[in-house]
Scaffold this motif. Structure first.
Motif, PDB file in Angstrom:
ATOM      1  N   LYS A 373       0.833  -1.206   0.000  1.00  0.00           N
ATOM      2  CA  LYS A 373       0.000   0.000   0.000  1.00  0.00           C
ATOM      3  C   LYS A 373       0.871   1.261   0.000  1.00  0.00           C
ATOM      4  O   LYS A 373       0.563   2.243  -0.690  1.00  0.00           O
ATOM      5  CB  LYS A 373      -0.921  -0.013   1.224  1.00  0.00           C
ATOM      6  CG  LYS A 373      -1.984  -1.092   1.175  1.00  0.00           C
ATOM      7  CD  LYS A 373      -2.924  -1.006   2.371  1.00  0.00           C
ATOM      8  CE  LYS A 373      -3.800   0.235   2.312  1.00  0.00           C
ATOM      9  NZ  LYS A 373      -4.815   0.253   3.387  1.00  0.00           N
ATOM     10  N   LYS A 374       1.970   1.218   0.742  1.00  0.00           N
ATOM     11  CA  LYS A 374       2.866   2.371   0.782  1.00  0.00           C
ATOM     12  C   LYS A 374       3.517   2.603  -0.576  1.00  0.00           C
ATOM     13  O   LYS A 374       3.659   3.751  -1.023  1.00  0.00           O
ATOM     14  CB  LYS A 374       3.944   2.162   1.846  1.00  0.00           C
ATOM     15  CG  LYS A 374       4.899   3.349   2.006  1.00  0.00           C
ATOM     16  CD  LYS A 374       5.900   3.091   3.136  1.00  0.00           C
ATOM     17  CE  LYS A 374       6.877   4.266   3.271  1.00  0.00           C
ATOM     18  NZ  LYS A 374       7.853   4.029   4.363  1.00  0.00           N
ATOM     19  N   ARG A 375       3.882   1.519  -1.253  1.00  0.00           N
ATOM     20  CA  ARG A 375       4.493   1.684  -2.571  1.00  0.00           C
ATOM     21  C   ARG A 375       3.497   2.228  -3.580  1.00  0.00           C
ATOM     22  O   ARG A 375       3.826   3.084  -4.406  1.00  0.00           O
ATOM     23  CB  ARG A 375       5.058   0.354  -3.077  1.00  0.00           C
ATOM     24  CG  ARG A 375       6.000   0.542  -4.261  1.00  0.00           C
ATOM     25  CD  ARG A 375       6.388  -0.747  -4.901  1.00  0.00           C
ATOM     26  NE  ARG A 375       5.214  -1.424  -5.448  1.00  0.00           N
ATOM     27  CZ  ARG A 375       5.281  -2.583  -6.084  1.00  0.00           C
ATOM     28  NH1 ARG A 375       6.440  -3.201  -6.219  1.00  0.00           N
ATOM     29  NH2 ARG A 375       4.200  -3.162  -6.558  1.00  0.00           N
ATOM     30  N   ASP A 376       2.261   1.740  -3.534  1.00  0.00           N
ATOM     31  CA  ASP A 376       1.228   2.257  -4.440  1.00  0.00           C
ATOM     32  C   ASP A 376       0.998   3.737  -4.204  1.00  0.00           C
ATOM     33  O   ASP A 376       0.841   4.517  -5.149  1.00  0.00           O
ATOM     34  CB  ASP A 376      -0.078   1.476  -4.245  1.00  0.00           C
ATOM     35  CG  ASP A 376      -0.003   0.071  -4.815  1.00  0.00           C
ATOM     36  OD1 ASP A 376       0.956  -0.210  -5.567  1.00  0.00           O
ATOM     37  OD2 ASP A 376      -0.889  -0.744  -4.506  1.00  0.00           O
ATOM     38  N   ALA A 377       0.971   4.128  -2.940  1.00  0.00           N
ATOM     39  CA  ALA A 377       0.778   5.539  -2.611  1.00  0.00           C
ATOM     40  C   ALA A 377       1.956   6.379  -3.084  1.00  0.00           C
ATOM     41  O   ALA A 377       1.792   7.499  -3.578  1.00  0.00           O
ATOM     42  CB  ALA A 377       0.579   5.701  -1.103  1.00  0.00           C
ATOM     43  N   ALA A 378       3.164   5.823  -2.959  1.00  0.00           N
ATOM     44  CA  ALA A 378       4.361   6.545  -3.398  1.00  0.00           C
ATOM     45  C   ALA A 378       4.343   6.768  -4.908  1.00  0.00           C
ATOM     46  O   ALA A 378       4.737   7.833  -5.399  1.00  0.00           O
ATOM     47  CB  ALA A 378       5.611   5.777  -2.991  1.00  0.00           C
ATOM     48  N   LYS A 379       3.875   5.778  -5.657  1.00  0.00           N
ATOM     49  CA  LYS A 379       3.781   5.930  -7.110  1.00  0.00           C
ATOM     50  C   LYS A 379       2.759   7.000  -7.468  1.00  0.00           C
ATOM     51  O   LYS A 379       2.971   7.804  -8.378  1.00  0.00           O
ATOM     52  CB  LYS A 379       3.408   4.590  -7.751  1.00  0.00           C
ATOM     53  CG  LYS A 379       4.545   3.581  -7.783  1.00  0.00           C
ATOM     54  CD  LYS A 379       4.123   2.307  -8.481  1.00  0.00           C
ATOM     55  CE  LYS A 379       5.287   1.329  -8.611  1.00  0.00           C
ATOM     56  NZ  LYS A 379       6.363   1.837  -9.477  1.00  0.00           N
ATOM     57  N   THR A 380       1.645   6.990  -6.761  1.00  0.00           N
ATOM     58  CA  THR A 380       0.596   7.985  -7.032  1.00  0.00           C
ATOM     59  C   THR A 380       1.060   9.389  -6.682  1.00  0.00           C
ATOM     60  O   THR A 380       0.848  10.342  -7.441  1.00  0.00           O
ATOM     61  CB  THR A 380      -0.673   7.641  -6.235  1.00  0.00           C
ATOM     62  OG1 THR A 380      -1.121   6.333  -6.601  1.00  0.00           O
ATOM     63  CG2 THR A 380      -1.780   8.659  -6.502  1.00  0.00           C
ATOM     64  N   ASN A 381       1.733   9.520  -5.547  1.00  0.00           N
ATOM     65  CA  ASN A 381       2.153  10.837  -5.066  1.00  0.00           C
ATOM     66  C   ASN A 381       3.547  11.240  -5.535  1.00  0.00           C
ATOM     67  O   ASN A 381       4.025  12.327  -5.202  1.00  0.00           O
ATOM     68  CB  ASN A 381       2.115  10.849  -3.529  1.00  0.00           C
ATOM     69  CG  ASN A 381       0.738  10.534  -2.985  1.00  0.00           C
ATOM     70  OD1 ASN A 381      -0.272  10.915  -3.581  1.00  0.00           O
ATOM     71  ND2 ASN A 381       0.678   9.832  -1.858  1.00  0.00           N
ATOM     72  N   LYS A 382       4.217  10.314  -6.265  1.00  0.00           N
ATOM     73  CA  LYS A 382       5.570  10.553  -6.761  1.00  0.00           C
ATOM     74  C   LYS A 382       6.540  10.878  -5.633  1.00  0.00           C
ATOM     75  O   LYS A 382       7.335  11.805  -5.695  1.00  0.00           O
ATOM     76  CB  LYS A 382       5.561  11.669  -7.807  1.00  0.00           C
ATOM     77  CG  LYS A 382       4.757  11.317  -9.046  1.00  0.00           C
ATOM     78  CD  LYS A 382       4.804  12.419 -10.100  1.00  0.00           C
ATOM     79  CE  LYS A 382       4.010  12.010 -11.337  1.00  0.00           C
ATOM     80  NZ  LYS A 382       4.025  13.050 -12.396  1.00  0.00           N
ATOM     81  N   THR A 383       6.429  10.076  -4.574  1.00  0.00           N
ATOM     82  CA  THR A 383       7.336  10.205  -3.432  1.00  0.00           C
ATOM     83  C   THR A 383       8.240   8.974  -3.383  1.00  0.00           C
ATOM     84  O   THR A 383       8.117   8.058  -4.200  1.00  0.00           O
ATOM     85  CB  THR A 383       6.538  10.335  -2.125  1.00  0.00           C
ATOM     86  OG1 THR A 383       5.655   9.198  -2.005  1.00  0.00           O
ATOM     87  CG2 THR A 383       5.708  11.612  -2.129  1.00  0.00           C
ATOM     88  N   ALA A 384       9.154   8.943  -2.423  1.00  0.00           N
ATOM     89  CA  ALA A 384      10.105   7.845  -2.317  1.00  0.00           C
ATOM     90  C   ALA A 384       9.386   6.538  -1.988  1.00  0.00           C
ATOM     91  O   ALA A 384       8.538   6.489  -1.087  1.00  0.00           O
ATOM     92  CB  ALA A 384      11.138   8.152  -1.244  1.00  0.00           C
ATOM     93  N   GLU A 385       9.736   5.480  -2.718  1.00  0.00           N
ATOM     94  CA  GLU A 385       9.129   4.173  -2.480  1.00  0.00           C
ATOM     95  C   GLU A 385       9.778   3.503  -1.269  1.00  0.00           C
ATOM     96  O   GLU A 385      10.918   3.805  -0.923  1.00  0.00           O
ATOM     97  CB  GLU A 385       9.285   3.285  -3.719  1.00  0.00           C
ATOM     98  CG  GLU A 385       8.520   3.799  -4.922  1.00  0.00           C
ATOM     99  CD  GLU A 385       8.562   2.809  -6.075  1.00  0.00           C
ATOM    100  OE1 GLU A 385       8.927   1.636  -5.850  1.00  0.00           O
ATOM    101  OE2 GLU A 385       8.223   3.211  -7.202  1.00  0.00           O
ATOM    102  N   PRO A 386       9.066   2.586  -0.621  1.00  0.00           N
ATOM    103  CA  PRO A 386       9.662   1.880   0.527  1.00  0.00           C
ATOM    104  C   PRO A 386      10.829   0.995   0.077  1.00  0.00           C
ATOM    105  O   PRO A 386      10.878   0.531  -1.060  1.00  0.00           O
ATOM    106  CB  PRO A 386       8.496   1.042   1.062  1.00  0.00           C
ATOM    107  CG  PRO A 386       7.579   0.866  -0.114  1.00  0.00           C
ATOM    108  CD  PRO A 386       7.697   2.137  -0.897  1.00  0.00           C
TER     109      PRO A 386
END
Length: 641
Positions: A373-386
């Motif tokens: 879920k954190k990685r999906d959110a990072a892709k959506t928000n263009k933030t650092a992936e876990p």
């Protein structure tokens, strides 16, 4: 679980240091290293074996199956202890180390393989490698021979930070200003081996004998000879490029490297006055030459030589706008409708007996859930992936355990989770180096289930087969994992997965199987056209191993049969594109000949006539594949006459 750490110790001189030490260094060598005594019986190269791989430094940080590097078998294995550090954390440490231990930063005296293994061992087990190994550069320079060879080494790698001790030359032997040819040969060979440049790399050989060189030139239709010298900085820059270009051309050209300092007779015979010099030979006769480290001229000269020595492939003469417009990117399945729903479904399928998961294992499963879920959110928000470390230390053993707990038809949510995980490069790397054969077993399960004549629950098994196909497609998101699923260890299982599912009665399954066929074709076409990464093959996946003709025949036969029966235009499109990738510029012509025998051109004509294929670009691709088959099959027939 603790992991054993072993130091492999090699002798870069291959025994020459022992036999030549008295004459070169002015000292008698004993059978064993003498700590802090400047006496050595070897010129050391070391690597670290941990997590089933051998890690070493030369052309950047590299890894291999233990004992399978260019250095052969080690002269000594040193037990460094055990580490409690998880593999994921270690791989992140390796990522950070790559910034320091680059190919360009290698220095035989100052930043070498032993500095690397020393850092790794201190990280893993908290202790350095033996001092007689790390002190070797300083000990070497405190000898007359070391000082005489210092200009040559610094010419190759740049200035060294080491300075000789004031009492280094108290003996009667003075530093030599003119090293012997034997000494130069030893130092050059050690420098190349230490930097990870093998004497023979596929179609590239290192030669010092004039007769051998002349015989090689006569025996090959196209030969390029690279004249270099150990004290030539531009030579060091162009050497890996030369290796890469020649190796990428396969059997079309033979490459030879000659160090004129070591092979003076060759230098005189060919009148070499400067390095680097490249000399090109066509069927034994000199074709052209130039001097200088000009990469563009080297590439164009090699291409011209190959074109002169080998007739152009018939596909090179065709106008293939639709084929060349195809995406070279594999088809992936990166989306997950709801991570919450998938993990909830998985938990409902787990048995409730004593063999079910413990409370600790449930927490680990929740950690995997949160990570996705954190990685999906990072892709959506263009933030650092876990990071991989955030998955937890036992994520992979847990998923393996769950596989054993679930019957085949109930494994689809678990495989869906693995499908999402392998999109992360470090997870993909773990599965590519998986001694438990996780993916192979999952692929085999699909074929075994389909072949089970005593089982009538085929409909219940379809979700698991579909998720396995999507997982197989996602494996191609990583160069390393994509290479693995087509390696000799896994390719039979990959083929069986493809062949089993191409003729499925379920449209969605056939479409995904066609996507897998396309991805395999993309990997094959890429390996045929793209230069091999000679610097960091462990990251790129390295060159694709030669695929057996039987393997190609079975895959293409299944794809051709699927095209003949298929009525969905988009599925036909993917299958025809996969055939194009399989056969384009294939010098053996075997795939095109098979497609001709199986009547693929006629099948495609029927698809067009019956309007099953009607979209302009797909019609265009079908017509181009017809021409690719016909021209290659005709060329093969002409060659047989």
């Amino acid at each position: 679980m603790a992991e054993k750490v072993t130091l492999f110790v090699y002798d870069l001189s291959q025994g020459m240091a022992r036999s030549m030490s008295l004459g070169l260094m002015g000292r008698q060598v004993g059978k064993k290293p003498v700590l802090n005594g400047a006496l050595t019986h070897a010129i050391y190269h070391t690597s670290v074996i941990v997590f089933g791989r051998e890690f070493y430094y030369g052309q950047g940080i590299m890894s291999a199956i233990p004992g399978a590097t260019m250095h052969g078998q080690p002269m000594e294995r040193i037990d460094m202890g055990e580490t409690e550090i998880p593999q994921e954390v270690f791989m992140e440490f390796m990522d950070n180390m790559r910034e320091t231990y680059t190919a360009d930063a290698y220095h035989l005296l100052d930043n070498n393989c032993n500095n690397f293994t020393n850092d790794v061992c201190q990280f893993l087990v908290g202790q350095p490698i033996p001092n007689h190994i790390t002190s070797l550069p300083a000990d070497f320079l405190n000898t007359p021979f070391g000082q005489s060879m210092r200009p040559m080494i610094e010419g190759m790698f740049g200035p060294s930070r080491h300075t000789p001790s004031p009492s280094a030359f108290g003996s009667s032997i003075a530093p030599s200003s003119s090293p012997s040819a034997q000494a130069t040969a030893l130092t050059g060979a050690v420098a190349r081996a230490g930097a990870g440049v093998p004497p023979t790399t596929g179609s590239v050989s290192f030669m010092t004998d004039l007769a051998q060189l002349q015989n090689t030139i006569r025996a090959n239709p196209a030969t390029v000879v690279y004249f270099t010298s150990a004290t030539c900085p531009p030579c060091r820059v162009i050497m890996p490029i030369f290796d890469e270009i020649v190796v990428s051309k396969g059997s079309k050209i033979k490459g030879v490297k000659v160090d004129v300092g070591m092979a003076q007779a060759i230098g005189r015979a060919y009148e070499i006055r400067s390095t680097p010099t490249f000399m090109f030979f066509l069927r034994g006769e000199k074709f052209s030459q130039f001097s200088g480290a000009d990469q563009a001229e080297l590439r164009s000269s090699i291409d011209l030589l190959i074109y002169s020595a080998h007739p152009a492939h018939p596909h090179a003469l065709l106008s293939l706008s639709q084929y060349k417009g195809l995406s070279g990117t594999p088809i992936l399945f990166p989306s997950l409708v709801s991570a919450d729903a998938v993990f909830a479904k998985l938990k409902t399928l787990l048995p409730t007996t004593d063999k079910a998961l413990s409370e600790t294992e449930i927490k680990q499963l929740d950690k995997i859930h949160a990570w996705i879920k954190k990685r999906d959110a990072a892709k959506t928000n263009k933030t650092a992936e876990p990071t991989l470390g955030e998955l937890g230390a036992t994520w992979k053993p847990l998923l393996g355990k769950i596989t054993g707990l679930l019957p085949y038809e109930s494994q689809f949510p678990l495989i869906d989770i693995i499908r999402m995980l392998v999109l992360q490069n470090r997870v993909a790397e773990v599965y590519a180096k998986d001694g438990n054969l996780t993916l192979i077993n999952l692929f085999n399960a699909v074929a075994d289930s389909a072949n089970d004549s005593h089982d009538d629950s085929s409909a219940a098994k379809r979700p698991t087969a579909l998720m396995t196909l999507r997982l197989a497609c996602n494996a191609f998101s990583s160069p390393l994992l994509g290479t693995y699923v087509l390696s000799s260890a896994a390719r039979t299982s990959t083929k069986q997965l493809l062949v089993t599912t191409l003729l499925s009665p379920v449209v969605q399954q056939r479409q995904t199987a066609a996507s897998l066929a396309f991805d395999i074709g993309v990997k094959i076409a890429e390996s045929r056209s793209k230069a091999m990464d000679t610097v960091t093959p462990s990251l790129s996946g390295g060159p694709l191993e030669d695929l057996e003709e039987d393997w190609i025949v079975e895959c293409l036969s299944a794809i051709a049969a699927a095209i003949e029966k298929e009525e969905e235009e988009e599925i036909i499109h993917r299958l025809v594109a996969s055939v194009a990738n399989f056969i384009f510029m294939d010098e053996s012509y075997s795939g095109a000949v098979l497609m001709s025998i199986l009547g693929l051109p006629e099948t495609l004509a029927t698809k067009i006539e019956t309007k099953l294929v009607r979209t302009a670009n797909i019609v265009g691709l079908c017509r181009e594949v017809q021409e690719m088959v016909r021209t290659a099959a005709a060329e093969h027939e002409n060659n047989q006459k």
